[in-house]
Design an enzyme around this catalytic site. Structure first.
Site, PDB file in Angstrom:
ATOM      1  CE  LYS A 213       2.920  -7.715  -0.191  1.00 12.40           C
ATOM      2  NZ  LYS A 213       2.679  -6.515  -1.008  1.00 12.40           N
TER       3      LYS A 213
ATOM      4  NE  ARG B 154       8.853  -5.314  -1.671  1.00 14.19           N
ATOM      5  CZ  ARG B 154       8.049  -5.132  -0.635  1.00 14.19           C
ATOM      6  NH1 ARG B 154       8.115  -5.921   0.392  1.00 14.19           N
ATOM      7  NH2 ARG B 154       7.163  -4.174  -0.649  1.00 14.19           N
TER       8      ARG B 154
ATOM      9  NE  ARG C  66      -1.416   1.709   2.392  1.00 15.68           N
ATOM     10  CZ  ARG C  66      -0.772   0.585   2.129  1.00 15.68           C
ATOM     11  NH1 ARG C  66      -1.367  -0.572   2.339  1.00 15.68           N
ATOM     12  NH2 ARG C  66       0.462   0.603   1.674  1.00 15.68           N
TER      13      ARG C  66
ATOM     14  NE  ARG D 108       3.427   1.827   4.074  1.00 16.36           N
ATOM     15  CZ  ARG D 108       3.556   0.626   3.530  1.00 16.36           C
ATOM     16  NH1 ARG D 108       2.832  -0.384   3.976  1.00 16.36           N
ATOM     17  NH2 ARG D 108       4.395   0.434   2.549  1.00 16.36           N
TER      18      ARG D 108
ATOM     19  NE  ARG E 258       5.172   1.380  -1.462  1.00 19.57           N
ATOM     20  CZ  ARG E 258       4.046   1.636  -0.794  1.00 19.57           C
ATOM     21  NH1 ARG E 258       3.571   2.867  -0.718  1.00 19.57           N
ATOM     22  NH2 ARG E 258       3.406   0.651  -0.221  1.00 19.57           N
TER      23      ARG E 258
HETATM   24  P1  AMP Z   1       5.906  -3.169   2.404  1.00 19.91           P
HETATM   25  O1  AMP Z   1       5.355  -2.801   3.734  1.00 19.91           O
HETATM   26  O2  AMP Z   1       6.041  -4.653   2.222  1.00 19.91           O
HETATM   27  O3  AMP Z   1       5.150  -2.517   1.271  1.00 19.91           O
HETATM   28  O4  AMP Z   1       7.401  -2.602   2.345  1.00 19.91           O
HETATM   29  C1  AMP Z   1       7.670  -1.214   2.464  1.00 19.91           C
HETATM   30  C2  AMP Z   1       9.089  -0.911   1.998  1.00 19.91           C
HETATM   31  O5  AMP Z   1      10.039  -1.634   2.802  1.00 19.91           O
HETATM   32  C3  AMP Z   1       9.405  -1.325   0.567  1.00 19.91           C
HETATM   33  O6  AMP Z   1       9.000  -0.355  -0.386  1.00 19.91           O
HETATM   34  C4  AMP Z   1      10.925  -1.480   0.636  1.00 19.91           C
HETATM   35  O7  AMP Z   1      11.571  -0.224   0.639  1.00 19.91           O
HETATM   36  C5  AMP Z   1      11.125  -2.085   2.015  1.00 19.91           C
HETATM   37  N1  AMP Z   1      11.081  -3.567   1.963  1.00 19.91           N
HETATM   38  C6  AMP Z   1      10.162  -4.377   2.562  1.00 19.91           C
HETATM   39  N2  AMP Z   1      10.420  -5.668   2.316  1.00 19.91           N
HETATM   40  C7  AMP Z   1      11.516  -5.686   1.526  1.00 19.91           C
HETATM   41  C8  AMP Z   1      12.266  -6.722   0.912  1.00 19.91           C
HETATM   42  N3  AMP Z   1      11.932  -8.015   1.059  1.00 19.91           N
HETATM   43  N4  AMP Z   1      13.348  -6.376   0.160  1.00 19.91           N
HETATM   44  C9  AMP Z   1      13.705  -5.083   0.015  1.00 19.91           C
HETATM   45  N5  AMP Z   1      13.040  -4.053   0.542  1.00 19.91           N
HETATM   46  C10 AMP Z   1      11.944  -4.343   1.302  1.00 19.91           C
END
Ligand code: AMP
Length: 195
Positions: free
Chosen positions: A14, A89, A128, A134, A145
């Site tokens: 994404k 989400r 990665r 991360r 996740r």
């Molecule tokens: P991502 O980079 O989109 O994979 O997000 C990494 C982490 O950030 C996720 O596993 C959540 O802990 C938090 N996070 C990101 N976006 C959201 C969201 N829209 N709602 C809740 N937690 C989020």
């Protein structure tokens, strides 16, 4: 205006695709994950608040995310449109986004649903992990996740299907090919809209 939600499990690409879409269509890229990671790096109050959720692979509470997103959207009053990456989400977040946009007389135009098989997701994220730095690219957290995605985020497909906005994209191909398919879907949407 063109507002896109890019939707897909963790590791589906994404972020990479969002950057390319934002550049080509001149949209503002809003990644809630990037935003939260920056706050963690800065050690801000928000960063401290969200750290435990992120490190465990859990979702940050809706209220926190919604407030942040609201602020970010308001910072770009003259934007040609947004690409929402990693948001919404949950159903609550999706409803709130619709409500927030409708107050501005705008809406989500397209929801790109990037589809990637689970085995491929795990192998990409493990691959990665060495470079990403991360805190959540660790095997147990990666599986967590993916589970959270299935439980809390996947139901959003039905929400957006009911609105007729879902476009399925095969995300198993290489980056350039996936991007081509995305552009094709956006261009078709734009040509119908402009008619
Ligand atoms: P991502 O980079 O989109 O994979 O997000 C990494 C982490 O950030 C996720 O596993 C959540 O802990 C938090 N996070 C990101 N976006 C959201 C969201 N829209 N709602 C809740 N937690 C989020």
């Amino acid at each position: 205006m063109l507002n896109i939600v890019i939707f897909g499990p963790p590791g589906s690409g994404k972020g990479t695709q969002s950057e390319k879409i934002a550049e080509k269509y001149r949209l503002i890229h809003l990644s809630t994950g990037d935003l939260l990671r920056e706050e963690m790096k800065k050690g801000s109050d928000l960063g401290i608040k969200v750290k435990n959720y992120i490190n465990k692979g859990e979702l940050v509470p809706d209220e926190i995310i919604i407030e942040e997103l609201h602020l970010k959207v308001s910072e770009h009053k003259n934007a040609k449109g947004f690409i929402f990456d990693g948001f919404p989400r949950t159903i609550v977040q999706a409803e709130m986004l619709d409500e927030m946009l409708s107050k501005k007389d705008i809406k989500i135009d397209i929801v790109l649903n990037i589809q990637v098989e689970e085995e491929e997701l795990v192998s990409r994220m493990m691959g990665r992990a060495k470079d990403s730095n991360r805190s959540d690219d660790k095997e147990d957290v990666i599986y967590k996740r993916i589970d959270i995605y299935k439980e809390q985020t996947f139901p959003l497909i039905k929400y957006y299907k009911n609105q007729g906005k879902i476009v399925n994209i095969d995300g198993m191909a290489e980056i350039g090919k996936v991007f081509e398919k995305i552009c094709h879907a956006i261009d078709i949407y734009n040509s119908v809209k402009d008619r």
